[in-house]
Design an enzyme around this catalytic site. Structure first.
Site, PDB file in Angstrom:
ATOM      1  N   CYS A 261       0.802  -1.227   0.000  1.00 51.05           N
ATOM      2  CA  CYS A 261       0.000   0.000   0.000  1.00 51.05           C
ATOM      3  C   CYS A 261       0.832   1.273   0.000  1.00 51.05           C
ATOM      4  O   CYS A 261       0.824   2.032  -0.959  1.00 51.05           O
ATOM      5  CB  CYS A 261      -0.912  -0.004   1.214  1.00 51.05           C
ATOM      6  SG  CYS A 261      -2.012  -1.400   1.197  1.00 51.05           S
TER       7      CYS A 261
HETATM    8  N1  LIG Z   1      -2.741  -6.423   1.287  1.00 52.21           N
HETATM    9  C1  LIG Z   1      -3.012  -5.336   1.938  1.00 52.21           C
HETATM   10  O1  LIG Z   1      -2.525  -5.121   3.051  1.00 52.21           O
HETATM   11  C2  LIG Z   1      -3.968  -4.342   1.373  1.00 52.21           C
HETATM   12  C3  LIG Z   1      -4.466  -3.382   2.223  1.00 52.21           C
HETATM   13  C4  LIG Z   1      -5.349  -2.474   1.713  1.00 52.21           C
HETATM   14  C5  LIG Z   1      -5.685  -2.483   0.376  1.00 52.21           C
HETATM   15  N2  LIG Z   1      -5.189  -3.427  -0.439  1.00 52.21           N
HETATM   16  C6  LIG Z   1      -5.622  -3.387  -1.825  1.00 52.21           C
HETATM   17  O2  LIG Z   1      -6.471  -4.516  -2.057  1.00 52.21           O
HETATM   18  C7  LIG Z   1      -6.297  -4.978  -3.402  1.00 52.21           C
HETATM   19  C8  LIG Z   1      -5.967  -6.460  -3.365  1.00 52.21           C
HETATM   20  O3  LIG Z   1      -4.719  -6.607  -2.756  1.00 52.21           O
HETATM   21  P1  LIG Z   1      -4.245  -7.980  -2.097  1.00 52.21           P
HETATM   22  O4  LIG Z   1      -3.147  -7.644  -1.193  1.00 52.21           O
HETATM   23  O5  LIG Z   1      -5.413  -8.745  -1.582  1.00 52.21           O
HETATM   24  O6  LIG Z   1      -3.700  -8.761  -3.397  1.00 52.21           O
HETATM   25  P2  LIG Z   1      -3.205 -10.269  -3.471  1.00 52.21           P
HETATM   26  O7  LIG Z   1      -2.151 -10.273  -4.476  1.00 52.21           O
HETATM   27  O8  LIG Z   1      -2.928 -10.775  -2.126  1.00 52.21           O
HETATM   28  O9  LIG Z   1      -4.488 -11.091  -4.008  1.00 52.21           O
HETATM   29  C9  LIG Z   1      -5.097 -10.785  -5.167  1.00 52.21           C
HETATM   30  C10 LIG Z   1      -5.740 -12.053  -5.751  1.00 52.21           C
HETATM   31  O10 LIG Z   1      -6.450 -11.629  -6.924  1.00 52.21           O
HETATM   32  C11 LIG Z   1      -6.306 -12.635  -7.899  1.00 52.21           C
HETATM   33  N3  LIG Z   1      -6.611 -12.067  -9.207  1.00 52.21           N
HETATM   34  C12 LIG Z   1      -5.790 -11.343 -10.012  1.00 52.21           C
HETATM   35  N4  LIG Z   1      -6.454 -10.978 -11.146  1.00 52.21           N
HETATM   36  C13 LIG Z   1      -7.704 -11.483 -11.029  1.00 52.21           C
HETATM   37  C14 LIG Z   1      -8.870 -11.463 -11.867  1.00 52.21           C
HETATM   38  N5  LIG Z   1      -8.864 -10.824 -13.033  1.00 52.21           N
HETATM   39  N6  LIG Z   1      -9.991 -12.081 -11.437  1.00 52.21           N
HETATM   40  C15 LIG Z   1      -9.987 -12.735 -10.231  1.00 52.21           C
HETATM   41  N7  LIG Z   1      -8.929 -12.806  -9.398  1.00 52.21           N
HETATM   42  C16 LIG Z   1      -7.808 -12.188  -9.795  1.00 52.21           C
HETATM   43  C17 LIG Z   1      -4.881 -13.133  -7.725  1.00 52.21           C
HETATM   44  O11 LIG Z   1      -4.738 -14.421  -8.279  1.00 52.21           O
HETATM   45  C18 LIG Z   1      -4.736 -13.114  -6.198  1.00 52.21           C
HETATM   46  O12 LIG Z   1      -5.068 -14.352  -5.639  1.00 52.21           O
HETATM   47  C19 LIG Z   1      -5.224  -4.091  -4.014  1.00 52.21           C
HETATM   48  O13 LIG Z   1      -5.819  -3.022  -4.679  1.00 52.21           O
HETATM   49  C20 LIG Z   1      -4.507  -3.524  -2.793  1.00 52.21           C
HETATM   50  O14 LIG Z   1      -3.940  -2.259  -3.034  1.00 52.21           O
HETATM   51  C21 LIG Z   1      -4.351  -4.366   0.008  1.00 52.21           C
END
Ligand SMILES: NC(=O)c1ccc[n+]([C@@H]2O[C@H](COP(=O)([O-])OP(=O)(O)OC[C@H]3O[C@@H](n4cnc5c(N)ncnc54)[C@H](O)[C@@H]3O)[C@@H](O)[C@H]2O)c1
Length: 420
Positions: A261
């Site tokens: 983030c």
């Molecule tokens: N991880 C954090 O701490 C956090 C905190 C706040 C916000 N976010 C935001 O949340 C969002 C997700 O982040 P995350 O950390 O969960 O990511 P991540 O990489 O942990 O997980 C994302 C998942 O989405 C899947 N994916 C990718 N493309 C896809 C598609 N077209 N259809 C379906 N699934 C798909 C991937 O295979 C993966 O399993 C991002 O925008 C991130 O900025 C993350």
């Protein structure tokens, strides 16, 4: 079979969200394009820090169905998109996963559904990128045939107090009716829902939250540099300032910002301002410059520490303690340990690491030597650098047994330790 909700993207954000919805008695479908993720979840295994295998088994027992079959998306009343938003070449937003997931929903969208985007992104994405694609693929109209909203994710991996249920949830709809619908949905499993005027305010709120951290961390990172030269103990300064009961929040310097983030999200805003309005978001760009050069600054301090004892950094053994982007989790994304190790290696040091959460660590395809013998390695290394203060570490004890100990987290109290 119809589902209350389908969650697209079963990662650090999507999986805890699915768990919370199941705990609230909802029927939950989980959609992910990564078949390995789907298979391992189906076998009751977890790939994210905050959920164990037992948690996943409980979710499966609660009716959770992980799938890569997008046709099932149409069987859900609500679709929530939680896919990655990394940076593209040139530090602009990379919306490919968001657009990919949006297309999957668009091809299976049915009248009456609610679609929510949770992935962090720049203001306007929901209305200008997601809505037209959903409408074009489904022939339906947002705000009339289906509802559309943005609700930023506020997960804090490793936080034992605040989780999906008790962290206020911001929602902003394409229309007021869309906001109503999203509020009703989230109120089923989140204690507090906060409405915004539209999707743009909700998108920007998330970016403000992370830019606020980014800028304030850069402030104290820059102060760390001149305070060291002025022989001012910045950790003592911050401790004193944080006793003010109003108007001050403590931020701490460190070897660099990491995670998914803080180093990324502010770019989404600055890129948006520059591309839409043609001028820079200077605060972000300055903070980026300071925070991204902290690993190099720490490497220089390390070199000076060795040099002070007449020890060259070339050929010196340097042990890094904690290489994840945050303490007490396994997530290494954008961890400052990587650029720090590169800097030290480029100065000729032999770098090794210890981390209870990381069994193997590769830097540019080359494995970094790992030690399990914390005490032995700390005592024999020419320099030990505390990068991440995992709870397994006793920094004062390690500082006493080390030849030289560089504490970049300000947690040591003994005089043997050098602090950032
Ligand atoms: N991880 C954090 O701490 C956090 C905190 C706040 C916000 N976010 C935001 O949340 C969002 C997700 O982040 P995350 O950390 O969960 O990511 P991540 O990489 O942990 O997980 C994302 C998942 O989405 C899947 N994916 C990718 N493309 C896809 C598609 N077209 N259809 C379906 N699934 C798909 C991937 O295979 C993966 O399993 C991002 O925008 C991130 O900025 C993350």
């Amino acid at each position: 079979m119809s589902y209350d909700v389908v969650i697209l993207g079963l990662g650090y954000v999507g999986l805890p969200l699915a768990q919370q919805a199941i705990r609230a008695g909802m029927s939950v479908l989980g959609f992910d394009i990564d078949e390995n993720v789907v298979r391992s979840l189906g076998e009751g295994r977890s790939h994210v820090d905050d959920l164990s295998g037992t948690d996943v088994e409980k979710m499966l027992a609660g009716g959770f169905l992980p799938t890569s079959d997008e046709a099932l998306i149409g069987q859900a009343r609500t679709a929530v998109i939680c896919v990655p938003t990394p940076l593209a070449e040139g530090d602009g937003p990379d919306l490919r996963a968001v657009l990919g997931a949006t297309s999957a929903v668009g091809r299976n969208l049915r009248p009456g559904m609610l679609v929510v985007l949770e992935s962090t992104t720049y203001p306007g994405t929901t209305d200008e990128e997601v809505r037209p694609r959903l409408e074009q693929l489904s022939g339906l109209t947002a705000g009339i045939d289906f509802h559309l909203a943005f609700s930023p994710e506020r997960i804090d991996p490793g936080n034992e107090v605040f989780g999906a249920h008790n962290t206020p949830k911001v929602v902003g709809g394409y229309t007021p009716a869309c906001t109503d619908r999203a509020e009703v949905f989230y109120s089923r499993f989140v204690e507090t829902v906060v409405r915004t005027r539209s999707t743009r305010e909700a998108e920007t709120a998330k970016l403000l939250e992370n830019t606020y951290r980014h800028v304030n961390i850069a402030l104290v990172n820059e102060m760390a540099r001149f305070c060291h030269e002025l022989d001012i103990d910045l950790w003592d300064v911050i401790h004193a300032a944080s006793t003010k009961p109003f108007g001050f929040q403590a931020f701490y310097p460190g070897p660099g910002v990491g995670g998914h983030c803080i180093p990324i999200d502010p770019n989404y805003l600055s890129h948006n301002v520059r591309s839409k309005l043609g001028y820079p978001f200077r605060f972000v760009e300055l903070a980026q410059e300071i925070n991204t050069t902290m690993p190099a600054y720490v490497a220089r301090r390390a070199q000076n520490l060795l040099n002070a004892d007449g020890q060259a950094v070339r050929g010196a053994t340097v042990l890094l303690l904690g290489i994840t982007y945050k303490a007490n989790i396994a997530d290494q994304r954008e961890s400052p340990a990587a650029p720090l190790a590169r800097q030290l290696a480029s100065l000729g040091a032999t770098v090794a690491y210890h981390d209870p959460h990381v069994t193997t660590w590769e830097l540019d395809g080359v494995p970094v030597s790992r030690t399990d013998d914390l005490e032995g390695a700390a005592a024999s290394a020419d320099l030990v650098i505390l990068v991440q203060n995992h709870r397994e570490y006793d920094p004062d004890h390690l500082a006493r047994i080390a030849k030289r100990f560089f504490d970049t987290r300000g947690v040591t109290t003994v005089r043997e330790a050098h602090r950032l």
